[in-house]
Design a protein around this motif. Structure first.
Motif, PDB file in Angstrom:
ATOM      1  N   PRO A  46       0.914  -1.153   0.031  1.00 17.24           N
ATOM      2  CA  PRO A  46       0.006  -0.103  -0.032  1.00 17.24           C
ATOM      3  C   PRO A  46       0.941   1.498  -0.028  1.00 17.24           C
ATOM      4  O   PRO A  46       0.631   2.164  -0.615  1.00 17.24           O
ATOM      5  CB  PRO A  46      -0.953   0.020   1.266  1.00 17.24           C
ATOM      6  CG  PRO A  46      -0.960  -1.607   1.542  1.00 17.24           C
ATOM      7  CD  PRO A  46       0.259  -2.200   1.038  1.00 17.24           C
ATOM      8  N   ARG A  47       1.964   1.248   0.841  1.00 21.82           N
ATOM      9  CA  ARG A  47       2.870   2.322   0.751  1.00 21.82           C
ATOM     10  C   ARG A  47       3.526   2.585  -0.437  1.00 21.82           C
ATOM     11  O   ARG A  47       3.821   3.740  -1.173  1.00 21.82           O
ATOM     12  CB  ARG A  47       3.908   2.377   2.009  1.00 21.82           C
ATOM     13  CG  ARG A  47       4.753   3.561   2.127  1.00 21.82           C
ATOM     14  CD  ARG A  47       4.018   4.832   2.334  1.00 21.82           C
ATOM     15  NE  ARG A  47       4.721   5.911   2.305  1.00 21.82           N
ATOM     16  CZ  ARG A  47       5.316   6.550   3.611  1.00 21.82           C
ATOM     17  NH1 ARG A  47       5.226   5.878   4.679  1.00 21.82           N
ATOM     18  NH2 ARG A  47       5.896   7.446   3.436  1.00 21.82           N
ATOM     19  N   ALA A  48       3.940   1.677  -1.089  1.00 20.44           N
ATOM     20  CA  ALA A  48       4.600   1.518  -2.206  1.00 20.44           C
ATOM     21  C   ALA A  48       3.794   2.146  -3.594  1.00 20.44           C
ATOM     22  O   ALA A  48       4.157   2.898  -4.200  1.00 20.44           O
ATOM     23  CB  ALA A  48       5.135   0.131  -2.790  1.00 20.44           C
ATOM     24  N   VAL A  49       2.350   1.606  -3.501  1.00 17.04           N
ATOM     25  CA  VAL A  49       1.598   2.225  -4.266  1.00 17.04           C
ATOM     26  C   VAL A  49       1.669   3.620  -4.328  1.00 17.04           C
ATOM     27  O   VAL A  49       1.478   4.330  -5.333  1.00 17.04           O
ATOM     28  CB  VAL A  49       0.102   1.649  -4.395  1.00 17.04           C
ATOM     29  CG1 VAL A  49      -0.836   2.139  -5.369  1.00 17.04           C
ATOM     30  CG2 VAL A  49       0.205  -0.019  -4.777  1.00 17.04           C
ATOM     31  N   LEU A  50       1.205   4.038  -3.103  1.00 14.92           N
ATOM     32  CA  LEU A  50       1.007   5.452  -2.813  1.00 14.92           C
ATOM     33  C   LEU A  50       2.074   6.215  -3.156  1.00 14.92           C
ATOM     34  O   LEU A  50       2.058   7.409  -4.053  1.00 14.92           O
ATOM     35  CB  LEU A  50       0.752   5.783  -1.314  1.00 14.92           C
ATOM     36  CG  LEU A  50       0.547   7.324  -0.967  1.00 14.92           C
ATOM     37  CD1 LEU A  50      -0.442   7.849  -1.529  1.00 14.92           C
ATOM     38  CD2 LEU A  50       0.432   7.315   0.582  1.00 14.92           C
ATOM     39  N   ASN A  51       3.441   5.690  -2.987  1.00 12.36           N
ATOM     40  CA  ASN A  51       4.550   6.350  -3.247  1.00 12.36           C
ATOM     41  C   ASN A  51       4.790   6.568  -5.036  1.00 12.36           C
ATOM     42  O   ASN A  51       5.062   7.494  -5.470  1.00 12.36           O
ATOM     43  CB  ASN A  51       6.047   5.610  -2.950  1.00 12.36           C
ATOM     44  CG  ASN A  51       6.059   5.656  -1.445  1.00 12.36           C
ATOM     45  OD1 ASN A  51       5.768   6.420  -0.683  1.00 12.36           O
ATOM     46  ND2 ASN A  51       6.723   4.761  -0.814  1.00 12.36           N
ATOM     47  N   SER A  52       4.402   5.379  -5.660  1.00  7.85           N
ATOM     48  CA  SER A  52       4.243   5.298  -7.143  1.00  7.85           C
ATOM     49  C   SER A  52       3.416   6.466  -7.681  1.00  7.85           C
ATOM     50  O   SER A  52       3.860   7.173  -8.529  1.00  7.85           O
ATOM     51  CB  SER A  52       3.920   3.875  -7.544  1.00  7.85           C
ATOM     52  OG  SER A  52       5.050   3.275  -7.161  1.00  7.85           O
ATOM     53  N   VAL A  53       2.307   6.517  -7.098  1.00  8.98           N
ATOM     54  CA  VAL A  53       1.346   7.595  -7.834  1.00  8.98           C
ATOM     55  C   VAL A  53       1.686   8.952  -7.232  1.00  8.98           C
ATOM     56  O   VAL A  53       1.707   9.629  -8.230  1.00  8.98           O
ATOM     57  CB  VAL A  53      -0.082   7.309  -6.812  1.00  8.98           C
ATOM     58  CG1 VAL A  53      -1.001   8.298  -7.150  1.00  8.98           C
ATOM     59  CG2 VAL A  53      -0.674   5.895  -7.386  1.00  8.98           C
ATOM     60  N   VAL A  54       2.223   9.036  -6.267  1.00  4.39           N
ATOM     61  CA  VAL A  54       2.573  10.563  -6.194  1.00  4.39           C
ATOM     62  C   VAL A  54       4.013  11.026  -6.886  1.00  4.39           C
ATOM     63  O   VAL A  54       4.059  11.980  -7.473  1.00  4.39           O
ATOM     64  CB  VAL A  54       3.204  10.785  -4.477  1.00  4.39           C
ATOM     65  CG1 VAL A  54       3.750  11.947  -4.302  1.00  4.39           C
ATOM     66  CG2 VAL A  54       1.901  10.653  -3.590  1.00  4.39           C
ATOM     67  N   ALA A  55       4.968   9.913  -7.050  1.00  6.22           N
ATOM     68  CA  ALA A  55       6.224  10.203  -7.984  1.00  6.22           C
ATOM     69  C   ALA A  55       5.799  10.478  -9.264  1.00  6.22           C
ATOM     70  O   ALA A  55       6.217  11.358 -10.027  1.00  6.22           O
ATOM     71  CB  ALA A  55       7.126   9.388  -7.520  1.00  6.22           C
ATOM     72  N   SER A  56       4.936   9.371  -9.637  1.00  6.34           N
ATOM     73  CA  SER A  56       4.539   9.611 -11.063  1.00  6.34           C
ATOM     74  C   SER A  56       3.801  10.598 -11.479  1.00  6.34           C
ATOM     75  O   SER A  56       4.018  11.359 -12.511  1.00  6.34           O
ATOM     76  CB  SER A  56       3.705   8.249 -11.406  1.00  6.34           C
ATOM     77  OG  SER A  56       2.604   8.072 -11.030  1.00  6.34           O
ATOM     78  N   LEU A  57       2.621  11.070 -10.576  1.00  8.28           N
ATOM     79  CA  LEU A  57       2.005  12.424 -11.005  1.00  8.28           C
ATOM     80  C   LEU A  57       2.660  13.536 -10.822  1.00  8.28           C
ATOM     81  O   LEU A  57       2.738  14.509 -11.491  1.00  8.28           O
ATOM     82  CB  LEU A  57       0.551  12.468 -10.094  1.00  8.28           C
ATOM     83  CG  LEU A  57      -0.528  11.028 -10.573  1.00  8.28           C
ATOM     84  CD1 LEU A  57      -1.622  11.369  -9.580  1.00  8.28           C
ATOM     85  CD2 LEU A  57      -0.793  11.262 -12.012  1.00  8.28           C
TER      86      LEU A  57
END
Length: 258
Positions: A51-62
């Motif tokens: 879950p934290r990795a998905v959030l990190n990916s979304v924040v970094a990508s967007l």
């Protein structure tokens, strides 16, 4: 059409099937689980830091995509409208993007350490923004060239300066193109693995590809749990494709017109 649809859906369907298998069923080479192992999904959600990795990916990508567009749009506009750099600048800007990313690891690592952003989500976001600026400029330049120059001239006759023309005239007209390019850049950021591996060492900044690679590095590889984690990881990409489909198609269609 049917073959293309099958080529796209069959791998995903098999991944869903593997996510419901035990390790023994996977080793036996079954295509469909005899009894669904729903525990793989629970384990992937609670035991992997996903879950934290998905959030990190979304924040970094967007975040990276937004910064990329902010950097690329003025550059593309200057190159298309004012012939900045002549005809060769676009190719020169794009050429470093074609190099193997590994050549930039050491300079980027050193730069982030100097800035105090090493092993941080902000540092990774900045790297993503800079990495894809070249391809965004290359894509946006074609969209800008298709806008009638008379629109700029009419705004300038009304007293608008260069910055006002870009913000108030060019940007609204390029909204579909910006969404299309932003989605492309965001997906590139979300799937990026090399920079995320070398520039993040802790769970506070690690992204989905890194977490999945760490799961593959275990001595006993639980393919069912890995498959479940992979499916959870691609949910944001599929959601973005569904919700932004109209703008993405409009932007790509506009870019194909001459």
């Amino acid at each position: 059409m049917g073959l293309a649809l099958a080529a796209a859906l069959v791998p995903i369907a098999y991944l869903v099937s593997v996510s419901l298998m035990t390790q023994g069923q996977v080793s036996a080479g079954l295509l469909v689980p005899s009894s669904p192992a729903w525990g793989n999904w629970a384990a992937a959600f609670t035991e992997t830091g996903l879950p934290r990795a998905v959030l990190n990916s979304v924040v970094a990508s967007l975040g990276g995509a937004a910064l990329t567009l902010a950097f690329a749009l003025p550059a593309a506009w200057a190159m298309a409208r004012h012939r900045t750099g002549g005809r060769t600048l676009a190719g020169l800007v794009l050429s470093p993007w074609l190099l193997p990313p590994i050549v930039a690891i050491v300079p980027l690592f050193t730069l982030l350490r100097v800035l105090g952003l090493n092993n941080t989500l902000a540092g990774l976001t900045l790297v993503y923004a800079l990495t894809n600026t070249a391809v965004a400029i290359w894509l946006l330049e074609g969209f800008v060239r298709r806008l009638p120059v008379e629109l700029d001239e009419a705004a300038q006759l009304d007293g608008a300066g260069e910055w006002r023309v870009l913000v108030s005239v060019v940007t609204p007209l390029l909204t579909p193109a910006l969404v299309a390019v932003g989605v492309i850049v965001a997906v590139l950021n979300y799937n990026e693995f090399l920079f995320a591996t070398f520039l993040t060492q802790g769970p506070d900044a690690q992204t989905v590809p890194v977490i999945l690679s760490l799961m593959l590095g275990e001595r006993v590889q639980d393919f069912g749990k890995i498959a479940a984690a992979s499916l959870m990881g691609v949910v944001p990409v599929f959601a973005a494709a569904v919700f932004l489909q109209r703008w993405l198609v409009a932007g790509l269609t506009a870019g194909s017109l001459k």
